[in-house]
Design a protein around this motif. Structure first.
Motif, PDB file in Angstrom:
ATOM      1  N   ASN B  38       0.639  -1.257  -0.070  1.00 49.89           N
ATOM      2  CA  ASN B  38      -0.121  -0.042  -0.140  1.00 49.89           C
ATOM      3  C   ASN B  38       0.821   1.446   0.040  1.00 49.89           C
ATOM      4  OD1 ASN B  38       1.054  -0.188   2.567  1.00 49.89           O
ATOM      5  ND2 ASN B  38      -0.863  -0.217   3.593  1.00 49.89           N
ATOM      6  N   THR B  39       2.039   1.376  -0.581  1.00 48.69           N
ATOM      7  CA  THR B  39       2.759   2.452  -0.584  1.00 48.69           C
ATOM      8  C   THR B  39       3.406   2.466  -1.952  1.00 48.69           C
ATOM      9  OG1 THR B  39       4.899   1.278  -0.095  1.00 48.69           O
ATOM     10  CG2 THR B  39       3.599   2.106   1.614  1.00 48.69           C
ATOM     11  N   GLY B  40       3.735   3.682  -2.533  1.00 48.05           N
ATOM     12  CA  GLY B  40       4.616   3.873  -3.863  1.00 48.05           C
ATOM     13  C   GLY B  40       5.633   4.470  -3.393  1.00 48.05           C
ATOM     14  N   THR B  41       6.648   4.954  -4.415  1.00 51.90           N
ATOM     15  CA  THR B  41       7.893   5.454  -4.106  1.00 51.90           C
ATOM     16  C   THR B  41       7.947   6.696  -4.785  1.00 51.90           C
ATOM     17  OG1 THR B  41       8.877   2.858  -4.049  1.00 51.90           O
ATOM     18  CG2 THR B  41      10.420   4.819  -4.499  1.00 51.90           C
ATOM     19  N   VAL B  42       8.547   7.721  -4.110  1.00 52.15           N
ATOM     20  CA  VAL B  42       8.820   9.005  -4.866  1.00 52.15           C
ATOM     21  C   VAL B  42      10.439   9.292  -4.731  1.00 52.15           C
ATOM     22  CG1 VAL B  42       8.200  11.392  -4.891  1.00 52.15           C
ATOM     23  CG2 VAL B  42       6.701   9.898  -4.060  1.00 52.15           C
ATOM     24  N   VAL B  43      10.946   9.558  -6.053  1.00 53.87           N
ATOM     25  CA  VAL B  43      12.423   9.859  -6.046  1.00 53.87           C
ATOM     26  C   VAL B  43      12.518  11.297  -6.427  1.00 53.87           C
ATOM     27  CG1 VAL B  43      14.521   9.247  -7.236  1.00 53.87           C
ATOM     28  CG2 VAL B  43      12.969   7.382  -6.741  1.00 53.87           C
ATOM     29  N   PHE B  74      19.934  12.911  -4.552  1.00 49.16           N
ATOM     30  CA  PHE B  74      18.659  12.612  -4.791  1.00 49.16           C
ATOM     31  C   PHE B  74      18.125  11.730  -3.296  1.00 49.16           C
ATOM     32  CE2 PHE B  74      19.019   7.841  -5.125  1.00 49.16           C
ATOM     33  CZ  PHE B  74      20.422   7.682  -5.242  1.00 49.16           C
ATOM     34  N   CYS B  75      16.776  11.703  -3.319  1.00 46.25           N
ATOM     35  CA  CYS B  75      16.259  10.772  -2.155  1.00 46.25           C
ATOM     36  C   CYS B  75      15.280   9.949  -2.626  1.00 46.25           C
ATOM     37  CB  CYS B  75      15.606  11.831  -0.920  1.00 46.25           C
ATOM     38  SG  CYS B  75      16.596  13.026  -0.269  1.00 46.25           S
ATOM     39  N   THR B  76      15.100   8.998  -2.030  1.00 46.87           N
ATOM     40  CA  THR B  76      14.099   7.906  -2.315  1.00 46.87           C
ATOM     41  C   THR B  76      13.375   7.609  -1.253  1.00 46.87           C
ATOM     42  OG1 THR B  76      15.613   6.372  -3.706  1.00 46.87           O
ATOM     43  CG2 THR B  76      13.440   5.345  -3.343  1.00 46.87           C
ATOM     44  N   VAL B  77      11.789   7.967  -1.210  1.00 45.01           N
ATOM     45  CA  VAL B  77      11.055   7.877  -0.247  1.00 45.01           C
ATOM     46  C   VAL B  77       9.667   7.193  -0.285  1.00 45.01           C
ATOM     47  CG1 VAL B  77       9.623   9.523   1.180  1.00 45.01           C
ATOM     48  CG2 VAL B  77      11.668  10.456   0.109  1.00 45.01           C
ATOM     49  N   VAL B 108      10.496  13.410  -9.136  1.00 41.26           N
ATOM     50  CA  VAL B 108      10.185  14.574  -9.101  1.00 41.26           C
ATOM     51  C   VAL B 108      11.580  15.230  -9.077  1.00 41.26           C
ATOM     52  CG1 VAL B 108       9.347  16.522  -7.600  1.00 41.26           C
ATOM     53  CG2 VAL B 108       8.144  14.205  -7.554  1.00 41.26           C
ATOM     54  N   GLN B 109      11.752  16.363  -9.961  1.00 42.39           N
ATOM     55  CA  GLN B 109      12.715  16.985 -10.222  1.00 42.39           C
ATOM     56  C   GLN B 109      12.837  18.381  -9.508  1.00 42.39           C
ATOM     57  OE1 GLN B 109      14.818  17.469 -14.074  1.00 42.39           O
ATOM     58  NE2 GLN B 109      16.620  18.350 -13.347  1.00 42.39           N
ATOM     59  N   LEU B 123       9.601  22.053  -7.281  1.00 38.99           N
ATOM     60  CA  LEU B 123       9.444  20.975  -7.406  1.00 38.99           C
ATOM     61  C   LEU B 123       8.624  20.547  -8.815  1.00 38.99           C
ATOM     62  CD1 LEU B 123       8.544  19.795  -3.757  1.00 38.99           C
ATOM     63  CD2 LEU B 123      10.733  19.589  -5.038  1.00 38.99           C
ATOM     64  N   ALA B 124       9.031  19.542  -9.658  1.00 34.37           N
ATOM     65  CA  ALA B 124       8.418  19.451 -11.087  1.00 34.37           C
ATOM     66  C   ALA B 124       8.358  17.975 -11.361  1.00 34.37           C
ATOM     67  CB  ALA B 124       8.967  20.329 -12.090  1.00 34.37           C
ATOM     68  N   PRO B 125       7.355  17.451 -12.016  1.00 32.23           N
ATOM     69  CA  PRO B 125       7.202  16.116 -12.347  1.00 32.23           C
ATOM     70  C   PRO B 125       8.269  16.087 -13.244  1.00 32.23           C
ATOM     71  CG  PRO B 125       5.426  17.579 -13.353  1.00 32.23           C
ATOM     72  CD  PRO B 125       5.962  18.287 -12.165  1.00 32.23           C
ATOM     73  N   SER B 126       8.793  14.880 -13.238  1.00 37.40           N
ATOM     74  CA  SER B 126       9.844  14.244 -14.032  1.00 37.40           C
ATOM     75  C   SER B 126       9.668  12.815 -14.614  1.00 37.40           C
ATOM     76  CB  SER B 126      11.310  14.565 -13.481  1.00 37.40           C
ATOM     77  OG  SER B 126      12.375  14.608 -14.532  1.00 37.40           O
ATOM     78  N   THR B 127      10.787  12.086 -15.100  1.00 40.26           N
ATOM     79  CA  THR B 127      10.719  10.768 -15.599  1.00 40.26           C
ATOM     80  C   THR B 127      11.877  10.192 -14.979  1.00 40.26           C
ATOM     81  OG1 THR B 127      11.981  11.314 -17.508  1.00 40.26           O
ATOM     82  CG2 THR B 127       9.515  11.410 -17.596  1.00 40.26           C
TER      83      THR B 127
END
Lengths: 155, 156
Positions: B38-43, B74-77, B108-109, B123-127
């Motif tokens: 039930n989680t996702g990852t945001v980098v 960078f961070c992975t959360v 997120v860049q 903070l902006a969406p990225s790939t």
């Protein structure tokens, strides 16, 4: 009835133009299925099935070279009386950042760089992306026009 | 409630084996997310640049610090499934709304543009491609230099 596994790919078309400078989070927009979704030989979600998407994030381009930003999500498409929930269509687009080189990105669908105009992100009508079904579900098989034609051909 | 979930997510992140988050942050993270279900990852990542390199800023949600981003880091959360509002505040506040799905990874860049004193964090969406293209030059700052979630001081 045909079982559709969760995370079945669905090609979705955005049926109205979305702009980072005009739209805001929470805005709903029309979507439709661009290609028949099949399980085996059965069409379970026919092309043209209509649904709805939502603007998750929208930021206007601004002073200091700030680029416009846009993240969209496909919510559902309707097949008969059944609402097929969708996920993983989140599209993030950032406009031209004037403080650096042009940058245009998306989470899943790639070619959104072409939709950037002067820092404003514009996703035109008929843009397609890829979503997935959110849950496992059962749907009746739908005959396509091609199938109907085949059945009506006399021997 | 949301703050509690973020805190729990952050705590689980800190408890994960280091290899799972630092050897191949983006690639390793989905496995962890899938495990919890039930989680996702945001980098969050920030390119190494001369402009604004002396300035670092933190990414927060509901006052909880998730990531400190200096130039070239960078961070992975791991975060719970659902809607999130990530905030960074330097001279000006910037907000990125994101909706996280189970097992998915989002990029997120972060960047900084010219300001009067410290610059404006963005903070902006990225790939994944954008992140992977610069990852070799980025320092993994996951879980580092963060105030404890209990802290009342949310200012940098």
């Amino acid at each position: 009835m045909v079982g559709i596994p969760a995370l079945t790919p669905v090609v979705v078309r955005i049926d109205e133009t979305i702009s980072s400078n005009r739209n805001k989070p929470g805005d709903r927009f029309r979507i439709s299925v661009a290609e028949d979704v099949r399980v085996g030989n059965a069409v379970v979600i026919p092309a043209g099935s209509a649904g709805e998407g939502e603007v998750i994030h929208a930021a206007k381009s601004g002073a200091g070279g700030k680029a416009g930003e846009l993240i969209l999500a496909a919510r559902y498409v309707r097949v008969g009386d059944v609402e097929v929930r969708l996920r993983s269509f989140i599209i993030g687009v950032v406009g031209k950042d004037h403080s650096a080189d042009a940058l245009a990105t998306s989470f899943i669908a790639g070619p959104f760089a072409m939709f950037v105009h002067g820092g404003v992100v514009v996703v035109p009508r008929d843009t397609q992306g890829l979503a997935k079904t959110a849950t496992q579900l059962q749907l009746p098989s739908v005959e396509t026009k091609e199938g109907e034609k085949n059945e009506s051909i006399p021997d | 409630m949301n703050r509690y979930l973020i805190s729990a997510g952050l705590a689980s992140l800190l408890l994960m084996p280091l290899a799972a988050v630092s050897q191949d942050g983006a690639a390793a993270a989905p496995a962890a997310a899938a495990a919890s279900g039930n989680t996702g990852t945001v980098v969050f990542f920030r390119e190494k640049k001369m402009m604004g390199m002396a300035v670092s800023f933190k990414v927060r949600e509901n006052g909880v610090e998730l990531c400190k981003l200096g130039s070239g880091s960078f961070c992975t959360v791991q975060v719970p499934v659902g809607k999130h509002e990530f905030v960074t505040q330097t001279e000006a506040k910037d907000v990125l709304n994101l909706e996280v799905e189970s097992g998915d990874t989002y990029y997120v860049q972060a960047s900084i543009s010219m300001g009067v004193m410290a610059g404006h964090g963005n903070l902006a969406p990225s790939t994944k491609d954008a992140f992977e293209g610069m990852k070799a030059k980025l320092k993994d700052n996951t879980g580092k230099d963060l105030d404890p979630p209990e802290s009342k001081d949310h200012k940098k």
